[in-house]
Each structure stands twice: as C-alpha cells, then as structure tokens.
Design a protein around this motif. Sequence first.
Motif, PDB file in Angstrom:
ATOM      1  N   UNK A  70       0.816  -1.218   0.000  1.00 14.49           N
ATOM      2  CA  UNK A  70       0.000   0.000   0.000  1.00 14.49           C
ATOM      3  C   UNK A  70       0.852   1.271   0.000  1.00 14.49           C
ATOM      4  N   UNK A  71       0.269   2.329  -0.543  1.00 17.39           N
ATOM      5  CA  UNK A  71       0.849   3.676  -0.502  1.00 17.39           C
ATOM      6  C   UNK A  71       2.164   3.804  -1.239  1.00 17.39           C
ATOM      7  N   UNK A  72       2.371   3.003  -2.257  1.00 16.64           N
ATOM      8  CA  UNK A  72       3.521   3.241  -3.123  1.00 16.64           C
ATOM      9  C   UNK A  72       3.375   4.618  -3.773  1.00 16.64           C
ATOM     10  N   UNK A  73       4.450   5.342  -3.887  1.00 13.31           N
ATOM     11  CA  UNK A  73       4.482   6.682  -4.499  1.00 13.31           C
ATOM     12  C   UNK A  73       3.696   7.721  -3.712  1.00 13.31           C
ATOM     13  N   UNK A  74       3.436   7.457  -2.432  1.00  9.81           N
ATOM     14  CA  UNK A  74       2.767   8.464  -1.606  1.00  9.81           C
ATOM     15  C   UNK A  74       3.623   9.722  -1.520  1.00  9.81           C
ATOM     16  N   UNK A  75       3.017  10.862  -1.694  1.00  8.59           N
ATOM     17  CA  UNK A  75       3.693  12.162  -1.631  1.00  8.59           C
ATOM     18  C   UNK A  75       4.855  12.284  -2.619  1.00  8.59           C
ATOM     19  N   UNK A  76       4.872  11.476  -3.653  1.00  7.17           N
ATOM     20  CA  UNK A  76       5.985  11.498  -4.598  1.00  7.17           C
ATOM     21  C   UNK A  76       6.078  12.869  -5.267  1.00  7.17           C
ATOM     22  N   UNK A  77       7.305  13.402  -5.348  1.00 10.32           N
ATOM     23  CA  UNK A  77       7.522  14.746  -5.870  1.00 10.32           C
ATOM     24  C   UNK A  77       8.096  14.765  -7.275  1.00 10.32           C
ATOM     25  N   UNK A  78       8.261  13.624  -7.901  1.00  8.39           N
ATOM     26  CA  UNK A  78       8.794  13.597  -9.251  1.00  8.39           C
ATOM     27  C   UNK A  78       9.391  12.246  -9.562  1.00  8.39           C
ATOM     28  N   UNK A  79      10.093  12.162 -10.673  1.00 10.87           N
ATOM     29  CA  UNK A  79      10.670  10.888 -11.067  1.00 10.87           C
ATOM     30  C   UNK A  79       9.615   9.927 -11.564  1.00 10.87           C
ATOM     31  N   UNK A  80       9.956   8.633 -11.553  1.00 11.80           N
ATOM     32  CA  UNK A  80       9.027   7.643 -12.070  1.00 11.80           C
ATOM     33  C   UNK A  80       9.163   6.330 -11.314  1.00 11.80           C
ATOM     34  N   UNK A  81       8.027   5.633 -11.220  1.00 16.25           N
ATOM     35  CA  UNK A  81       8.003   4.272 -10.679  1.00 16.25           C
ATOM     36  C   UNK A  81       7.266   3.399 -11.682  1.00 16.25           C
ATOM     37  N   UNK A  82       7.879   2.295 -12.057  1.00 15.38           N
ATOM     38  CA  UNK A  82       7.269   1.374 -13.011  1.00 15.38           C
ATOM     39  C   UNK A  82       7.177  -0.003 -12.360  1.00 15.38           C
ATOM     40  N   UNK A  83       5.972  -0.560 -12.325  1.00 14.95           N
ATOM     41  CA  UNK A  83       5.723  -1.843 -11.665  1.00 14.95           C
ATOM     42  C   UNK A  83       5.415  -2.901 -12.717  1.00 14.95           C
ATOM     43  N   UNK A  84       6.227  -3.944 -12.744  1.00 14.81           N
ATOM     44  CA  UNK A  84       6.024  -5.045 -13.686  1.00 14.81           C
ATOM     45  C   UNK A  84       5.243  -6.147 -12.978  1.00 14.81           C
ATOM     46  N   UNK A  85       3.956  -5.871 -12.788  1.00 18.16           N
ATOM     47  CA  UNK A  85       3.064  -6.748 -12.051  1.00 18.16           C
ATOM     48  C   UNK A  85       1.912  -5.917 -11.520  1.00 18.16           C
ATOM     49  N   UNK A  92       0.039   6.334  -5.239  1.00 19.34           N
ATOM     50  CA  UNK A  92      -0.057   7.748  -5.548  1.00 19.34           C
ATOM     51  C   UNK A  92      -0.845   8.550  -4.535  1.00 19.34           C
ATOM     52  N   UNK A  93      -0.921   8.080  -3.309  1.00 16.28           N
ATOM     53  CA  UNK A  93      -1.630   8.800  -2.246  1.00 16.28           C
ATOM     54  C   UNK A  93      -1.014  10.197  -2.064  1.00 16.28           C
ATOM     55  N   UNK A  94      -1.794  11.241  -2.306  1.00 19.27           N
ATOM     56  CA  UNK A  94      -1.349  12.631  -2.176  1.00 19.27           C
ATOM     57  C   UNK A  94      -0.084  12.888  -2.997  1.00 19.27           C
ATOM     58  N   UNK A  95       0.008  12.259  -4.135  1.00 21.63           N
ATOM     59  CA  UNK A  95       1.147  12.406  -5.046  1.00 21.63           C
ATOM     60  C   UNK A  95       1.192  13.826  -5.607  1.00 21.63           C
ATOM     61  N   UNK A  96       2.387  14.407  -5.672  1.00 17.00           N
ATOM     62  CA  UNK A  96       2.564  15.781  -6.136  1.00 17.00           C
ATOM     63  C   UNK A  96       3.009  15.882  -7.589  1.00 17.00           C
ATOM     64  N   UNK A  97       3.839  14.933  -8.022  1.00 23.63           N
ATOM     65  CA  UNK A  97       4.393  15.022  -9.377  1.00 23.63           C
ATOM     66  C   UNK A  97       5.019  13.675  -9.724  1.00 23.63           C
ATOM     67  N   UNK A  98       5.355  13.520 -11.012  1.00 23.37           N
ATOM     68  CA  UNK A  98       5.997  12.297 -11.457  1.00 23.37           C
ATOM     69  C   UNK A  98       5.047  11.386 -12.215  1.00 23.37           C
ATOM     70  N   UNK A  99       5.551  10.183 -12.528  1.00 22.24           N
ATOM     71  CA  UNK A  99       4.784   9.215 -13.313  1.00 22.24           C
ATOM     72  C   UNK A  99       4.857   7.849 -12.655  1.00 22.24           C
ATOM     73  N   UNK A 100       3.696   7.187 -12.554  1.00 29.07           N
ATOM     74  CA  UNK A 100       3.620   5.807 -12.080  1.00 29.07           C
ATOM     75  C   UNK A 100       3.010   4.962 -13.196  1.00 29.07           C
TER      76      UNK A 100
END
Length: 252
Positions: A70-85, A92-100
């Motif tokens: 749970x809460x992967x990329x919470x409050x993330x401010x940029x960059x990227x997260x890529x999940x193969x699954x 993206x809970x309260x995510x500010x910027x970036x790409x998931x």
Amino acid sequence: MLENKKHFVCDNNKEELTLGTLHFQEANELIRQKLAKCSSLILRNVFAQRYIGCAMPMGKSIYVFGTPGNDMAAYMDGGSIEVFGNAQDQIGNTMNDGVVVIHGRCGDAAGYAMRGGTIFIRDDCGWRVGINMKQYQDKCPTIVIGGNAGNFLGEYMAGGIILLLGKAGSYLATGMHGGVIYLRKNIDLSGITDDLSICPLDDSDETKITGLLNSYSENFGDELDKFTLPDIEEFVKIIPKSARPYANMYAN
C-alpha cells in the motif's frame, strides 16, 4: 521487458536491490540509501513492502518486479516508478508530481487526494480510484485506466483528469465537484446522477485524450493482444454541474 527500454539501457547510473521478506521499514531505508547514490533502482522479489518511493524527488526512477504494498508513491515529488506486475491499494496517495506505470492492475483508492503527476494502469482498478483528487494552477493530476474500474470512481473529485477505457462501476463520481472524467460512449451511462453532465468533447478534450492514449499505447501496446487506440469519437466527458453539490443539503 525492462532491459529493452531505451532510456534504461542508456542509464549507467543504476543499481539493484532484492527485498524478499525484508520488513517495509528496513526495505525503504535501503531504498533511500541506494537512491542517494544512483538515478535508477531495480527492486526485485518485492513482497508487499509499503511506502516504496514515498516522497521520491525528481530525477529518480524505480523499477519494481513483484507486488508493491500500500501507498507506493505516496507524496511522490517527481521521477518515475514502473511496476512489472500488480500493485496494491492507495498508490499515488497525495502524489505531487511524477509518473507511475502499472503493468497489471491495482487495488482501491489509487490517486487518493492526488495533486499532480500521472498514473497509468494497464488493466483494472479497485474501488474509489481518484477519490478527492484536486487541482491547483498548472498542477493537473491524471489517471489513465486501461481496464474496468470499481465502484465510486472519481468520488468527491475536485480536479484533474480520469480517462477510463473500460467499464465504470456503480456510484460513478459521487460528490464530484471539479475535474473531468472521460468515458467510452458504449458503456452504460444510465447511472449518471443529476448532479453531473454528460458532454461532447471540444478541441481541448480531444488533444488531452489523444496525448494520454498515445502514452498508454507506448507503455502497454506491445503487451496487449491486437491493441488499437480507440477513436476520439468514442468518448464523452463527465463534469459536475456545480462546484458545491452539497450546498443546499447542509447550508442555506
């Protein structure tokens, strides 16, 4: 799949980390230490560790092999997260910027109170995705869902964009008072409440949808059998009739 990505192959400043059964606190401390020294981090054997990429700054990338918690990329401010699954709840809970980017499905409440950035989900999503999304000035949080959505999609949505390629569940956009949801015309729209408007697209809508569909295809097109981009003419938009849908209910 990952090793064929051009931007990844060219990145010489990358490291790997195997999480296995590490407790999420220990795992995230190791992740922070690694990202302090590199720009890209491959996480292998991920088993539901929470808060991966929490508050991650711009210029960093994480590639997840396994199932993040749970809460992967919470409050993330940029960059990227890529999940193969698949991913679990509240990405993206309260995510500010970036790409998931999720090469699978995700659980409930993705994009909860999301304030910026973009989430691409290849397949289905759970309930209450996009709940309380909000928008300010040039920040426009965006969620693209390639499959079906659970109930309460866009609940209390105050801003941003949701693009749904599959079917929507019940109670769509309950309490929505800002933003826009793009849906296919061929799904059942009879459940749309009187507080919402079903509208044709204008030129600005068509430009937004075209860009998001192209990005979705770039991320997932080679993984989907016989995938073709839908025509723009297939979409309508859902917008709220009022910015204060409950004003008459709770106050005179």
